[in-house]
Design a protein around this motif. Structure first.
Motif, short mmCIF file in Angstrom:
data_model
loop_
_atom_site.label_atom_id
_atom_site.label_comp_id
_atom_site.label_asym_id
_atom_site.label_seq_id
_atom_site.Cartn_x
_atom_site.Cartn_y
_atom_site.Cartn_z
N ILE A 23 -2.93 24.98 56.65
CA ILE A 23 -2.91 24.40 55.33
C ILE A 23 -4.26 24.99 54.50
O ILE A 23 -4.22 25.19 53.44
CB ILE A 23 -3.40 22.92 54.97
CG1 ILE A 23 -4.79 22.63 55.77
CG2 ILE A 23 -2.14 21.99 55.79
CD1 ILE A 23 -5.26 21.21 55.46
N ARG A 24 -4.86 25.89 55.31
CA ARG A 24 -5.96 26.85 54.83
C ARG A 24 -5.19 27.91 53.73
O ARG A 24 -5.93 28.39 53.02
CB ARG A 24 -6.90 27.39 55.72
CG ARG A 24 -7.88 26.30 56.40
CD ARG A 24 -8.64 26.92 57.32
NE ARG A 24 -9.78 27.52 56.65
CZ ARG A 24 -10.76 27.03 55.97
NH1 ARG A 24 -10.67 25.64 55.78
NH2 ARG A 24 -11.55 27.62 55.38
N GLN A 25 -4.15 28.41 54.07
CA GLN A 25 -3.45 29.41 53.16
C GLN A 25 -2.70 28.68 52.14
O GLN A 25 -2.33 29.42 51.21
CB GLN A 25 -2.46 30.18 54.10
CG GLN A 25 -1.28 29.14 54.68
CD GLN A 25 -0.36 29.86 55.53
OE1 GLN A 25 -0.27 30.91 55.81
NE2 GLN A 25 0.54 28.81 56.18
N ASP A 30 0.47 23.55 46.47
CA ASP A 30 1.27 23.45 47.44
C ASP A 30 0.83 22.36 48.46
O ASP A 30 1.65 21.68 48.78
CB ASP A 30 1.35 24.57 48.41
CG ASP A 30 2.25 25.78 47.59
OD1 ASP A 30 3.23 25.35 46.79
OD2 ASP A 30 1.96 27.00 47.86
N LEU A 31 -0.60 22.31 48.52
CA LEU A 31 -1.21 21.38 49.34
C LEU A 31 -0.83 19.83 49.00
O LEU A 31 -0.57 18.93 49.79
CB LEU A 31 -2.89 21.41 49.37
CG LEU A 31 -3.36 20.36 50.33
CD1 LEU A 31 -2.60 20.75 51.83
CD2 LEU A 31 -4.88 20.98 50.57
N THR A 32 -0.66 19.81 47.61
CA THR A 32 -0.65 18.41 46.82
C THR A 32 0.72 17.99 47.10
O THR A 32 1.28 16.92 47.64
CB THR A 32 -0.65 18.38 45.20
OG1 THR A 32 -2.34 18.78 44.98
CG2 THR A 32 -0.33 17.16 44.91
N GLN A 46 -5.02 10.94 60.46
CA GLN A 46 -5.54 12.24 60.69
C GLN A 46 -5.26 13.39 59.85
O GLN A 46 -5.93 14.18 59.21
CB GLN A 46 -5.46 12.90 62.09
CG GLN A 46 -6.38 14.09 62.40
CD GLN A 46 -6.13 14.48 63.92
OE1 GLN A 46 -5.10 13.64 64.71
NE2 GLN A 46 -6.72 15.13 64.46
N VAL A 47 -3.87 13.63 59.43
CA VAL A 47 -3.36 14.66 58.74
C VAL A 47 -3.66 14.41 57.23
O VAL A 47 -4.06 15.36 56.36
CB VAL A 47 -1.75 14.66 58.92
CG1 VAL A 47 -1.22 15.59 58.04
CG2 VAL A 47 -1.49 14.89 60.36
N MET A 51 -6.11 16.89 54.96
CA MET A 51 -5.29 17.63 53.86
C MET A 51 -6.14 17.10 52.43
O MET A 51 -6.27 17.80 51.49
CB MET A 51 -3.77 17.05 53.60
CG MET A 51 -2.85 17.72 54.27
SD MET A 51 -1.38 17.03 54.25
CE MET A 51 -0.44 18.17 55.43
N GLU A 52 -6.56 15.78 52.26
CA GLU A 52 -7.58 15.40 51.25
C GLU A 52 -8.58 16.17 51.25
O GLU A 52 -9.22 16.60 50.13
CB GLU A 52 -7.77 13.93 51.18
CG GLU A 52 -6.38 13.06 51.05
CD GLU A 52 -6.70 11.33 51.53
OE1 GLU A 52 -6.05 10.61 50.83
OE2 GLU A 52 -7.71 11.02 52.13
#
Length: 113
Positions: A23-25, A30-32, A46-47, A51-52
């Motif tokens: 997710i760092r990329q 996209d993360l939202t 945990q996921v 992400m938050e």
């Protein structure tokens, strides 16, 4: 939203440990998208937390990095170092087979037929 439209390929099959690197990329949009999908489908604590946290970092000026899209993360076992850690000091006591199971044991009764 179908999984095939997500920013990470095969998202539903990725081990949790590899998500942190992957997710760092992603950028905030996209993360939202991925976070919304996770909440609607797996909603793994945990996921969602990772992400938050990453989304908050992006909103505070962090930039997407070159996170390894093929990273396996913490779910993968460490690479073997080679060699055995067993020694005389770490081996267990010698084992003797039970007398009824070893025909070469002199304590085993023999038939005199």
């Amino acid at each position: 939203m179908p999984e095939r439209d997500l920013p990470l390929k095969d998202y539903d099959h990725l081990p949790v440990g590899s998500l942190t690197s992957r997710i760092r990329q992603l950028d905030a949009e996209d993360l939202t998208t991925l976070l919304d999908y996770e909440r609607a489908h797996g909603n793994r604590f945990q996921v969602v937390t990772v992400m938050e946290s990453r989304l908050a970092g992006l909103k505070n000026g962090a930039q997407p990095s070159g996170g390894d899209p093929a990273a396996t993360g913490a779910d993968a076992p460490p690479a073997p170092e080679g060699g055995s850690k067993a020694s005389e000091a770490t081996s267990g006591p010698p084992m003797n087979p039970p007398s009824q199971g070893d025909p070469t044991n002199p304590a085993q009764p023999r038939s005199t037929g």
